[in-house]
Design a protein around this motif. Structure first.
Motif: not given
Lengths: 227, 225
Positions: A139-141, A143-144
């Motif tokens: 998820k974090l990746a 978004v980035l």
């Protein structure tokens, strides 16, 4: 699918060898730059392949955020990794060519800076993936990756204000190119794309196997707790 | 709408009260940027003309580095006593939390800039040759550009190992166009050659694009398990 892999591998090897032969012996010598210009057959196809892979990464990231599919996440990871490798090739071959032709290794020109910033963004993407814990990484990746894509046009406009030194793009730009050179360039691009696909495929299989192994391992340890 | 505002306000006052009582972040930021000013001043020793050319870069790099101090503790503070988990289960909208945190950081960095900018002027003998009032929109838009993405990426880096170093690694590449706009606009205003309009508009675009993106994606980040 498994049988297709060796076929693609052989095809890629043949294509790469043929493209190398074309680039070094067949392509006409550039009048002013001489043999140095031949690096162009590696520089430009690598750049196209890298940008294509970064685009694949963006699409896979968006798909992941919508569908939450593990496959999309693996594709995003793999395309970013291979894309960074190709982008590194671009950033290394560029100065090697620029030094004899422009007389400088590097200049803060539009395309150079944009490529460098892209490389930086995707390296930070890979660092994030390496440093965050497995369950929330996708998820974090993703978004980035979206933030990185939003940044690209802004970087473009911020550098567009300065003079551009890089030769005009050979396709869709103002520059002109000998048709024989274009032919060699396209063959090289095809070979590089096949090579990128091959590496991505291999890396994707490795990643999926790794995940499967991790899952089995955690299940195994859970079973140990229950008993 | 009113609940959004009241939750934002409550979180913001809580954070400011915490900072006011401890003064952890602001003191270290002030001292850090003072050190940067002094060290840069020693290492370049510029005359007035050169100062105008490089001051924009120095001042914004100092603020960028100092801002990371404030940004890093934004969410790290909430990890103690599982406050972040409490936020997650509470029915409060995620975005009001984000806006409160971003505004808190904005206030902190603005205070830092208000104190440090006069010091910069003194140390580097600066006098703007262009329209000096334009420095105010540049400062406001530039600070927001750093803070909005910084708050967002701090929420990401707080979930990683070695989170203190992770934040600048994520924030700096994305901030390149914003930093370039701030530096160029400041340089143009100080040296008075040309108009800074293009850079101010670019900064505004950056702010609008990334504020929207942060608000759209913050819930995903907050709920990421």
């Amino acid at each position: 699918m498994k049988r297709a892999f060796p076929i693609l591998a052989v095809l890629t090897a043949l294509l790469l060898a043929y493209a190398f032969y074309e680039a070094i012996w067949v392509a006409p010598m550039e009048r002013t730059m001489g043999d140095v210009q031949r690096i162009f057959y590696y520089h430009v196809p690598s750049a196209w392949t890298a940008f294509l892979l970064f685009f694949v990464n963006l699409v896979a990231s968006v798909v992941y955020l919508i569908r939450k599919s593990a496959k999309a996440d693996a594709i995003a990871l793999v395309s970013a990794e291979v894309g960074v490798v190709f982008c590194t090739v671009v950033l290394v071959t560029g100065p090697i060519w620029a030094r004899p032709v422009w007389g400088i290794w590097w200049t803060w020109d539009l395309r150079l800076t944009l490529t460098l910033v892209l490389w930086l963004i995707y390296v930070s993407y890979l660092v994030l993936r390496r440093f965050s814990d497995s369950s929330q990484t996708p998820k974090l990746a993703a978004v980035l990756a979206i933030f990185g894509a939003l940044d690209v046009p802004l970087v473009y406009f911020s550098i567009w204000f300065f003079r551009t030194q890089h030769p005009q793009p050979v396709i869709g730009g103002g520059g002109s190119i000998d048709p024989r050179m274009l032919h060699v360039l396209l063959i090289n691009w095809l070979a590089f794309s096949c090579f990128a696909l091959l590496v991505c495929w291999w890396r994707y299989r490795l990643e999926m196997l790794q995940r499967e192994a991790d899952e089995l391992e955690s299940l195994e340890s859970l079973r140990g707790v229950v008993q | 709408m009113s609940s959004l505002r009241s939750i934002t306000l409550a979180t913001l006052t809580k954070d400011i009260r915490l900072e006011w009582r401890s003064r952890d972040a602001i003191n270290s930021m002030l001292f850090f940027s003072l050190l940067v000013v002094v060290i840069f001043s020693f290492s370049f020793d510029p005359n007035a003309e050169e100062s105008r050319e490089i001051a924009g870069g120095l001042i914004w790099v100092a603020f960028l580095f100092a801002a990371v101090v404030a940004l890093n503790q934004t969410w790290a503070r909430e990890l103690r006593n599982q406050v972040l988990d409490a936020y997650r289960v509470s029915p409060a909208p995620a975005n009001s939390l984000f806006i409160a945190k971003a505004l808190g950081n904005f206030i902190l960095v603005t205070v830092l800039e208000a104190v440090m900018a006069p010091l910069f002027m003194i140390f580097y003998n600066l006098r703007a040759l262009g329209p000096a009032w334009q420095l105010i929109p540049v400062a406001i838009l530039g600070t927001w550009a750093l803070v909005v993405n910084g708050t967002f990426f701090a929420a990401m880096s707080v979930r990683t190992r070695s989170r203190e170093i992770m934040l600048p690694l994520l924030l700096f590449p994305i901030s390149i166009p914003a930093v370039q706009s701030m530096v160029e606009a400041t340089r143009i205003i100080l040296s008075g050659d040309g108009s800074a309009r293009f850079w101010i508009v670019l900064l505004l675009t950056y702010d609008v694009v990334f504020t929207t993106a942060c608000l759209a994606l913050f819930e995903t980040i907050l709920q990421a398990e």
